[in-house]
Design an enzyme around this catalytic site. Sequence first.
Site, PDB file in Angstrom:
ATOM      1  N   SER A 281       0.831  -1.189   0.000  1.00 10.13           N
ATOM      2  CA  SER A 281       0.000   0.000   0.000  1.00 10.13           C
ATOM      3  C   SER A 281       0.878   1.256   0.000  1.00 10.13           C
ATOM      4  O   SER A 281       1.685   1.436  -0.916  1.00 10.13           O
ATOM      5  CB  SER A 281      -0.969  -0.041   1.186  1.00 10.13           C
ATOM      6  OG  SER A 281      -1.960   0.957   1.084  1.00 10.13           O
ATOM      7  N   ASP A 375      -9.397  -4.094  -6.050  1.00 13.67           N
ATOM      8  CA  ASP A 375      -8.963  -3.144  -5.024  1.00 13.67           C
ATOM      9  C   ASP A 375      -9.892  -1.934  -5.036  1.00 13.67           C
ATOM     10  O   ASP A 375     -10.045  -1.263  -6.054  1.00 13.67           O
ATOM     11  CB  ASP A 375      -7.523  -2.712  -5.312  1.00 13.67           C
ATOM     12  CG  ASP A 375      -6.912  -1.887  -4.194  1.00 13.67           C
ATOM     13  OD1 ASP A 375      -7.656  -1.368  -3.337  1.00 13.67           O
ATOM     14  OD2 ASP A 375      -5.670  -1.749  -4.172  1.00 13.67           O
ATOM     15  N   HIS A 409      -7.694  -4.977  -1.781  1.00 10.03           N
ATOM     16  CA  HIS A 409      -6.521  -4.189  -1.382  1.00 10.03           C
ATOM     17  C   HIS A 409      -5.586  -4.980  -0.475  1.00 10.03           C
ATOM     18  O   HIS A 409      -4.374  -4.830  -0.558  1.00 10.03           O
ATOM     19  CB  HIS A 409      -6.969  -2.916  -0.673  1.00 10.03           C
ATOM     20  CG  HIS A 409      -5.855  -1.941  -0.425  1.00 10.03           C
ATOM     21  ND1 HIS A 409      -5.233  -1.257  -1.452  1.00 10.03           N
ATOM     22  CD2 HIS A 409      -5.233  -1.545   0.721  1.00 10.03           C
ATOM     23  CE1 HIS A 409      -4.279  -0.479  -0.945  1.00 10.03           C
ATOM     24  NE2 HIS A 409      -4.269  -0.628   0.369  1.00 10.03           N
TER      25      HIS A 409
END
Length: 459
Positions: A281, A375, A409
């Site tokens: 991330s 995501d 994600h």
Amino acid sequence: MTAFTVCRQGSRCWQRWLSWPSPAPQPLQHHSPLQIPGVPTARGLTSKAAAIRFSPASRSLFDEPLGIAVQGLGPRQEVTLRASLRDEAGELFEAHARYRAADDGELDLARCPALPGGSFSGLEPMGLLWALQPRKAFWRLVKKDVQTPFRLQLEVLEGHGDDPGRLLAQAQHERAFLRDGVRRVPVREGRIRATLFLPPGPAPFPGVIDIDGLGGGLCERRASLLANHGFATLALAYYQYEDLIQKPDKLHLEYFEEAVNYMLQHTQVVKGPGIGLLGYSKGGDLSLAMAAFLKNITAVASINGPVAITVFPLCYKDKSIPPLLYDEKRVKVYDDNILDYSDCGFDPFKAPGNQSLIPLEKAEAHLLLIAGQDDRIVNNKYFATEAFKYLQARGKENVQTLIYPGAGHCIEPPFSPFYPIGNHPIFHKRAVLGGELTAYSKAQVHAWLQILAFFHKHL
């Protein structure tokens, strides 16, 4: 689609390992069903007739496949298997599946498919682990103290239905994060606040720095697991930890450069060809920026990391890269006020001057961009695809992408429970993270093997 559908959908499909599209560093492997003859019976059984057998018998690594079998059942007897564990906060995670024993009374999860009606169905030898879900809504399984294992409790119950019958057998198994001999070394050198994990055996080892996403603190779970595979791995904190800045308004690349130099100078780390970076991330865009601006970075694996600077401006010497702009008016709202922010970010490839876009063409390192197609925090499928085209147009052949259908994600180490809804790291509101249960379980195994192969090849 409701937000809660994301948690439940897909448990009856994707029954085979997915064949992911190219390019991929290595083919999918190591998923053969485990054979477990002669394994000692686990302790704590409540029935002399039924016996749970694990392989390995009592302890395995968190990213390692676990063989599960039940012996001593009747021919084609119907049973329910129920798995549970408690995290460090005491929160309970549970999964269950319905099975029918073979003609000889043995139930081997590597050969017997789960029947419809449980947390998953089909031939899923590890389903009782990756299908674990919290009783507390929106709770995430996180390991903070990697020196202690999770304790998995397994029960065998008679029959099927909402209220299975009597308990036939039970056993415990430990899922550990550190292999015997791995050393955990707190690092307080200069400004660096981190933990270094050193593998057993003769040094030096190839070096990797692991950088987590937003949320602050120090995340050690990926770094500890990497060390089990032969990498000297530095889990690096960068805010909200000890005496580091608590609420940053910008980040300085010099801090991350200091971590690279620490690894390069460490006697236990191989001096060449350079250091690897694993970023998740926000840690992904930081890792890509390090590759673009710093020396001695050889390989970067970015898991759902944007290819633009996000949230905080990034400063290095006389340069400052502004963060990608977001428009919160583009948010989608699902029932129970759960939000979808996937379309809120501006396109860094089309923004005037591409000011937030990381100059990936400057990176000499090999790049592995891993993205979940579903995501909902960042449109990372688009980012990875456009970055690949962007670099090819500039004559760069050092990038490969892995895009996983049905993954959101959170692409975690293998067999981690599904986490489709959580807090948005920027807006701090309940948000859809994306993904589909069974596809996610395949993606996390495949991605982890590709990351290991990538670092072994280039480091």
